[in-house]
Enzyme design. Structure first.
Site, PDB file in Angstrom:
ATOM      1  N   GLN A  69     -11.523   1.070  -4.896  1.00 25.26           N
ATOM      2  CA  GLN A  69     -11.449  -0.384  -4.851  1.00 25.26           C
ATOM      3  C   GLN A  69     -10.021  -0.836  -5.134  1.00 25.26           C
ATOM      4  O   GLN A  69      -9.405  -0.427  -6.120  1.00 25.26           O
ATOM      5  CB  GLN A  69     -12.400  -0.994  -5.877  1.00 25.26           C
ATOM      6  CG  GLN A  69     -13.873  -0.830  -5.548  1.00 25.26           C
ATOM      7  CD  GLN A  69     -14.347  -1.768  -4.451  1.00 25.26           C
ATOM      8  OE1 GLN A  69     -13.602  -2.626  -3.967  1.00 25.26           O
ATOM      9  NE2 GLN A  69     -15.589  -1.602  -4.038  1.00 25.26           N
ATOM     10  N   CYS A  95     -19.622  -6.080   1.008  1.00 25.58           N
ATOM     11  CA  CYS A  95     -18.378  -6.811   1.240  1.00 25.58           C
ATOM     12  C   CYS A  95     -18.519  -7.763   2.420  1.00 25.58           C
ATOM     13  O   CYS A  95     -17.544  -8.371   2.845  1.00 25.58           O
ATOM     14  CB  CYS A  95     -17.220  -5.837   1.487  1.00 25.58           C
ATOM     15  SG  CYS A  95     -17.471  -4.749   2.910  1.00 25.58           S
TER      16      CYS A  95
END
Length: 473
Positions: free
Chosen positions: A304, A430
């Site tokens: 991430q 996402c």
């Protein structure tokens, strides 16, 4: 194209009413939805249309009559030309409100999801200097200033692609997304290449030498720099790498890749370590006061890109999962096992599945380095790996965490989850639009309870969302 654009109307004194998709803002004129970049809800502007369809139009603001109270000054000198961070001129509070609406609208409109359990979005502690990875491109075609003007210099450019123009690169003097010495490293590479006549790659003709520059960092102060070249001859590269090693002792991993292909992907290419380690390391606090975890990050590893928010995101996953010590947990699309290992101390067994073999190799290394012997990881196509036979061999999942790519889950994966019927699914996404589609399919057996949006990327339209699904009685 220019003459057609001049024939489209100029819309005068139009109020921008909302933030929309792809970082655009939205206005409505006589029932027509108009998308406009680089403006803020509350702005009143004249809009020159450059595209008009039956149900919508696109245009650019050519004159401001009133500026919105939500407007702030952007930190980036390239705002309005660079294609990223389109919401920089909108206050962060307004950005968070827009992202919360985006999640709710997608889930309700596309998935018929009951959003009564939605919590307030978790904002990012840092809205600048939050990224731990940036990728820059070399090109012989430099886009200098105004996107309507095509200017080139004799050397080229090192920076970001101009949107919708694959061969044009905007020279970046300062990017506010990654901490220093990111800018200093990039500018040192650019200046050295210019001074020593090392040419940029010609994306159209596939000639030249320098292709890409990747800069990664971690909260532990580790820095990785990767230079990608287009020629097997490394004679001109080595002195540049020596310069980086001498000028930037912060670099703990200095690497290069030779890419002679006609595209920039390097997942299938060998990485050469020139100096330092072949990886960098990141540390993350354990869930609920657990021991800190160390992850190795290789050049091809996904991690991430907002490390601080990753900690918060995984904590929300752990909270919503409500794991038990006797549980078997499946972590789908596990990547390098970051979520799997974050949760491993809470359960009896973790089964991780991921398409990328190198990522699974990293997951196994990370598990061993952190002392977990209750994890197993498998590489392969999710739709083909996750079968009834696989579940029989690895144990019935009590809880499933799934974090698919933007396209969402394959329908066969959804079908297998419905058949396996774990008591809970925690869906990390996402892309709220594809998440909404999948949640609607899972509604045959699951009820959505708590919903937690998380902002991983300030100043962009992107938002992460975590949904808790509970098996119906």
């Amino acid at each position: 194209m220019g003459r057609r654009n001049r024939e489209l109307p100029l819309l005068e004194q139009v109020e921008i009413t909302d933030a929309g998709a792809e970082g655009m803002a939205v206005a409505k004129v006589d029932g027509l939805v108009v998308f406009v970049p680089f403006v803020v809800p509350g702005d009143v502007v004249d809009i020159q249309l450059y595209k008009k369809k039956k149900n919508y139009a696109e245009g650019r603001a050519v004159r401001f009559h009133r500026q919105s109270a939500l407007r702030v000054e952007p930190a980036c000198p390239h705002f309005g030309v660079c294609g990223g961070c389109k919401w920089q001129t909108m206050s962060y509070e307004a950005q968070l409100e827009a992202k919360q609406r985006q999640v709710r609208d997608n889930l309700e409109r596309l998935g018929n999801v009951d959003c009564s359990g939605m919590r307030p979005i978790c904002g990012s502690a840092d809205i600048y200097r939050y990224r731990n990875k940036l990728e820059f491109t070399f090109s012989t075609r430099a886009w200098q200033t105004d996107p309507t003007m095509r200017q080139e210099n004799s050397w080229g450019a090192l920076g970001f692609h101009i949107p919708q123009l694959f061969d044009k690169v905007l020279p970046i003097e300062m990017c506010a997304l990654q901490p220093e010495p990111s800018n200093a490293i990039r500018l040192a590479v650019r200046d050295y290449a210019m001074e020593h006549g090392i040419e940029c790659y010609d994306i159209r003709n596939h000639t030249g030498y320098l292709r890409n520059l990747v800069i990664r960092n971690t909260s532990l102060g580790h820095w990785m720099v990767i230079v990608v070249i287009a020629d097997k001859s490394t004679g001109r590269l080595m002195p540049m790498l020596d310069m980086l090693r001498e000028r930037f002792p912060q670099i703990t991993s200095l690497q290069y890749i030779i890419n002679t292909k006609f595209n920039d992907s390097y997942s299938d290419l060998e990485v050469h370590t020139y100096a330092g380690d072949d990886h960098i390391e990141e540390e993350m606090s354990g869930w609920n006061g657990g021991k800190a975890l160390r992850y190795i990050i290789n050049p091809k590893s996904f991690y991430q890109t907002n490390s601080t928010q990753a900690q918060r995101l995984y904590s929300f996953v752990a909270e919503l999962a409500e794991l038990k010590p006797t549980d078997t947990l499946y972590d789908l699309y596990t990547g390098t096992g970051t979520i799997a290992l974050f949760l491993a101390s809470q359960v009896k067994k973790v089964v991780g599945i991921e398409y990328v073999e190198e990522a699974i190799a990293d997951a196994r290394v990370n598990a061993a380095r952190n002392g977990f012997d209750n994890t197993v990881f498998y590489a392969g196509d999710m739709a083909k790996v996750l079968t009834a036979e696989f579940i029989e061999a690895n144990g019935q999942p009590d809880v499933v965490v799934t974090d698919p790519p933007r396209a969402g889950m394959h329908e066969h994966v959804v079908e297998q989850l419905l058949a396996a019927a774990p008591r809970k699914i925690v869906y990390v996404s996402c892309n709220p639009a594809t998440q909404a589609r999948d949640l609607q399919l899972l509604a045959a057996r699951y009820e959505v309870r708590r919903i937690q949006p998380v902002d991983m990327f300030p100043h962009t339209q992107h938002v992460e969302n975590v949904a808790e699904l509970v098996l119906r009685p």
